[in-house]
Motif scaffolding. Sequence first.
Motif, mmCIF file in Angstrom:
data_model
loop_
_atom_site.group_PDB
_atom_site.id
_atom_site.type_symbol
_atom_site.label_atom_id
_atom_site.label_comp_id
_atom_site.label_asym_id
_atom_site.label_seq_id
_atom_site.Cartn_x
_atom_site.Cartn_y
_atom_site.Cartn_z
ATOM 1 N N ILE A 1 -26.176 53.363 25.111
ATOM 2 C CA ILE A 1 -27.386 52.581 25.380
ATOM 3 C C ILE A 1 -27.141 51.150 24.913
ATOM 4 O O ILE A 1 -26.715 50.920 23.776
ATOM 5 C CB ILE A 1 -28.608 53.186 24.664
ATOM 6 C CG1 ILE A 1 -28.828 54.636 25.111
ATOM 7 C CG2 ILE A 1 -29.859 52.359 24.937
ATOM 8 C CD1 ILE A 1 -29.971 55.343 24.401
ATOM 9 N N ASP A 2 -27.392 50.205 25.766
ATOM 10 C CA ASP A 2 -27.139 48.794 25.451
ATOM 11 C C ASP A 2 -28.193 48.237 24.484
ATOM 12 O O ASP A 2 -29.326 48.728 24.412
ATOM 13 C CB ASP A 2 -27.144 47.959 26.734
ATOM 14 C CG ASP A 2 -25.944 48.241 27.616
ATOM 15 O OD1 ASP A 2 -24.888 48.624 27.074
ATOM 16 O OD2 ASP A 2 -26.083 48.106 28.859
ATOM 17 N N PHE A 3 -27.792 47.191 23.772
ATOM 18 C CA PHE A 3 -28.658 46.510 22.815
ATOM 19 C C PHE A 3 -28.781 45.041 23.183
ATOM 20 O O PHE A 3 -27.872 44.453 23.775
ATOM 21 C CB PHE A 3 -28.076 46.599 21.396
ATOM 22 C CG PHE A 3 -28.362 47.886 20.675
ATOM 23 C CD1 PHE A 3 -29.213 47.910 19.593
ATOM 24 C CD2 PHE A 3 -27.749 49.068 21.075
ATOM 25 C CE1 PHE A 3 -29.466 49.085 18.919
ATOM 26 C CE2 PHE A 3 -27.992 50.252 20.403
ATOM 27 C CZ PHE A 3 -28.851 50.263 19.321
ATOM 28 N N GLN B 1 -30.431 56.373 14.696
ATOM 29 C CA GLN B 1 -30.507 54.930 14.448
ATOM 30 C C GLN B 1 -29.556 54.163 15.358
ATOM 31 O O GLN B 1 -29.803 53.018 15.733
ATOM 32 C CB GLN B 1 -30.212 54.626 12.973
ATOM 33 C CG GLN B 1 -28.773 54.815 12.508
ATOM 34 C CD GLN B 1 -28.424 56.280 12.215
ATOM 35 O OE1 GLN B 1 -29.213 57.175 12.455
ATOM 36 N NE2 GLN B 1 -27.219 56.499 11.684
ATOM 37 N N MET B 2 -28.449 54.808 15.785
ATOM 38 C CA MET B 2 -27.445 54.118 16.603
ATOM 39 C C MET B 2 -27.869 53.968 18.057
ATOM 40 O O MET B 2 -27.319 53.160 18.788
ATOM 41 C CB MET B 2 -26.109 54.852 16.515
ATOM 42 C CG MET B 2 -25.388 54.587 15.210
ATOM 43 S SD MET B 2 -23.926 55.618 15.035
ATOM 44 C CE MET B 2 -24.690 57.213 14.815
ATOM 45 N N GLU B 3 -28.851 54.751 18.496
ATOM 46 C CA GLU B 3 -29.385 54.594 19.848
ATOM 47 C C GLU B 3 -30.631 53.714 19.875
ATOM 48 O O GLU B 3 -31.177 53.447 20.952
ATOM 49 C CB GLU B 3 -29.736 55.967 20.439
ATOM 50 C CG GLU B 3 -28.624 56.630 21.217
ATOM 51 C CD GLU B 3 -27.399 56.968 20.373
ATOM 52 O OE1 GLU B 3 -26.278 56.676 20.823
ATOM 53 O OE2 GLU B 3 -27.554 57.516 19.266
ATOM 54 N N LEU B 4 -31.087 53.265 18.693
ATOM 55 C CA LEU B 4 -32.366 52.562 18.638
ATOM 56 C C LEU B 4 -32.279 51.171 18.019
ATOM 57 O O LEU B 4 -32.639 50.181 18.647
ATOM 58 C CB LEU B 4 -33.385 53.409 17.864
ATOM 59 C CG LEU B 4 -33.723 54.766 18.484
ATOM 60 C CD1 LEU B 4 -34.595 55.574 17.538
ATOM 61 C CD2 LEU B 4 -34.388 54.593 19.835
ATOM 62 N N GLY C 1 -31.946 62.552 25.466
ATOM 63 C CA GLY C 1 -33.071 62.965 24.625
ATOM 64 C C GLY C 1 -33.767 61.786 23.973
ATOM 65 O O GLY C 1 -35.003 61.742 23.885
ATOM 66 N N VAL C 2 -32.986 60.814 23.518
ATOM 67 C CA VAL C 2 -33.571 59.620 22.909
ATOM 68 C C VAL C 2 -34.396 58.844 23.938
ATOM 69 O O VAL C 2 -35.514 58.406 23.663
ATOM 70 C CB VAL C 2 -32.468 58.728 22.299
ATOM 71 C CG1 VAL C 2 -33.015 57.350 21.958
ATOM 72 C CG2 VAL C 2 -31.896 59.384 21.046
ATOM 73 N N LYS C 3 -33.843 58.667 25.140
ATOM 74 C CA LYS C 3 -34.571 57.933 26.176
ATOM 75 C C LYS C 3 -35.874 58.644 26.534
ATOM 76 O O LYS C 3 -36.908 57.993 26.765
ATOM 77 C CB LYS C 3 -33.686 57.789 27.416
ATOM 78 C CG LYS C 3 -32.530 56.819 27.248
ATOM 79 C CD LYS C 3 -31.674 56.767 28.514
ATOM 80 C CE LYS C 3 -30.510 55.807 28.363
ATOM 81 N NZ LYS C 3 -29.646 55.780 29.589
#
Length: 502
Positions: A138-140, A93-96, A368-370
């Motif tokens: 990862i930026d938000f 959730q913290m990368e998205l 992995g998330v990307k």
Amino acid sequence: MCHHDDILRSNNKDLQQIEKQYDRRQFLTKTTLGLGAMAFGSLLNTEKAFGSVFNGLDDTISPSFIKNKLGLPHFAPKAKRVVYLFQSGGPSQMELFDYKPKLKDMFGQDLPPSIRNGQRLTGMSADQTSFPIAPSIIDFKQYGESRAWVSDAMPYLSEVVDDLCFIKGMQTDAINHDPAITFMQTGSQLSGRPSMGAWLSYGLGSDNDNLPTFISLVSKNGAGQPLYSRLWGNGFLPTEHQGVQFRSGKDPVLFLSDPENYDGHDRRQMLDYLNKLNNVQKDSYGDPEIDARMAQYEMAFRMQTSVPEVTDLSDEPDDIFEMYGPDSRDPGTYAANCLMARKLLEKDVKFVQLYHQGWDQHLGCPGGVKMNCKKTDQPTAALIKDLKRRGMLEDTLVIWGGEFGRTVYSQGKLTPTDYGRDHHPKAFTMFMAGAGVKPGYTYGKTDDFSYNVIENPVHVHDFQATLMHLFGVDHEKFTYKYQGRRFRLTDVDGHVVKDILT
């Protein structure tokens, strides 16, 4: 009883012997006990006597919609169909979606014991002597009128945030993949219970006689935690309510095509005769599964015509493939399955379940998330846009999410550019869109570490109760008696999250 059935009986000594065993004394004993129980039941409260058949239904329901033999739906539904985009492995959730800017100045610091508060750890983190905080690299940014925070890993989804309802306070009871996925799909961490799609199929039936009520699609070449057919199984419900897996390739459904050198001209005749045999068996044994078997045979017969048509994407225009992304031309990919899901929903398949593996980032979390977002972001957003422009989003429920979240601390080595995250069941994010759900809305909040829910927690059973509610079903009244107990999807828990409903 037709003449053919009489002939079958006259030529089958075993059936003749079985029928003789039901003599007059046994018949009177069985029927009087049954009639006596019904008469006694009529003196009692009908809901207690007959269970889900008479559920204390809402008599104010408009006469324009019809209740089925179970008395469902209990009230007017807002959802007609659902597509569940299940992200297997536990997306971080913290990368998205769960932006935590205060963590940037806490790189490598140990997670305060007051935050962790003795919460359960997996076997992979239990031996760690420290729990170093890993801020997302990862930026938000904020998007839409709703000003929702979305990471740069999901540029396409950021275009539809005003259609989404984010639930940021999700919680589950399971900390490992198998029980967590099983819990999310069936309401129990133990295997053997019916899946959500099976419950809806049993309770509400089908809106399309030529396709299954419940269809599952799994992204091909999936890596990560294994998936099992029991995740879309029927459990103890009649077998015709199990999900049917559509595969990529020549034969989307196993054993559906005719054998080589058989033209199928007498298929109908063979099936009719087989049904006569099954009816003889049913009359003799009284096994309700025989009805289920006949229903499956009939569905398979109709699917021989309907499945090739619905799984053929060649008639889709180029702009649709461009919207869903280049992978949508490759059958079995997540993108192609999203496009297939839209076609199935157009045919009024009630429950379409997509599974995409690969979200289990114990190591190399940012990369992995990307990588997973590159495969799933564009087609997910495209499906929502496609449904909306076709006027289907208003009665189609879209669900996106995994089985749990990830930890704020790094599992293993932490560097400024790389880290891993362990499983975290007590705080994760899902989103919903469409039928009856507030668009452009965020519900729930986690602490500054995305470790604890501090506003509006939503348990898995709450999510399941809300799903049922959107289909016009009271989850507490929709039960099935099995082995002396009345079971329901939400077991003995669950509350409808009314704040997210329109």
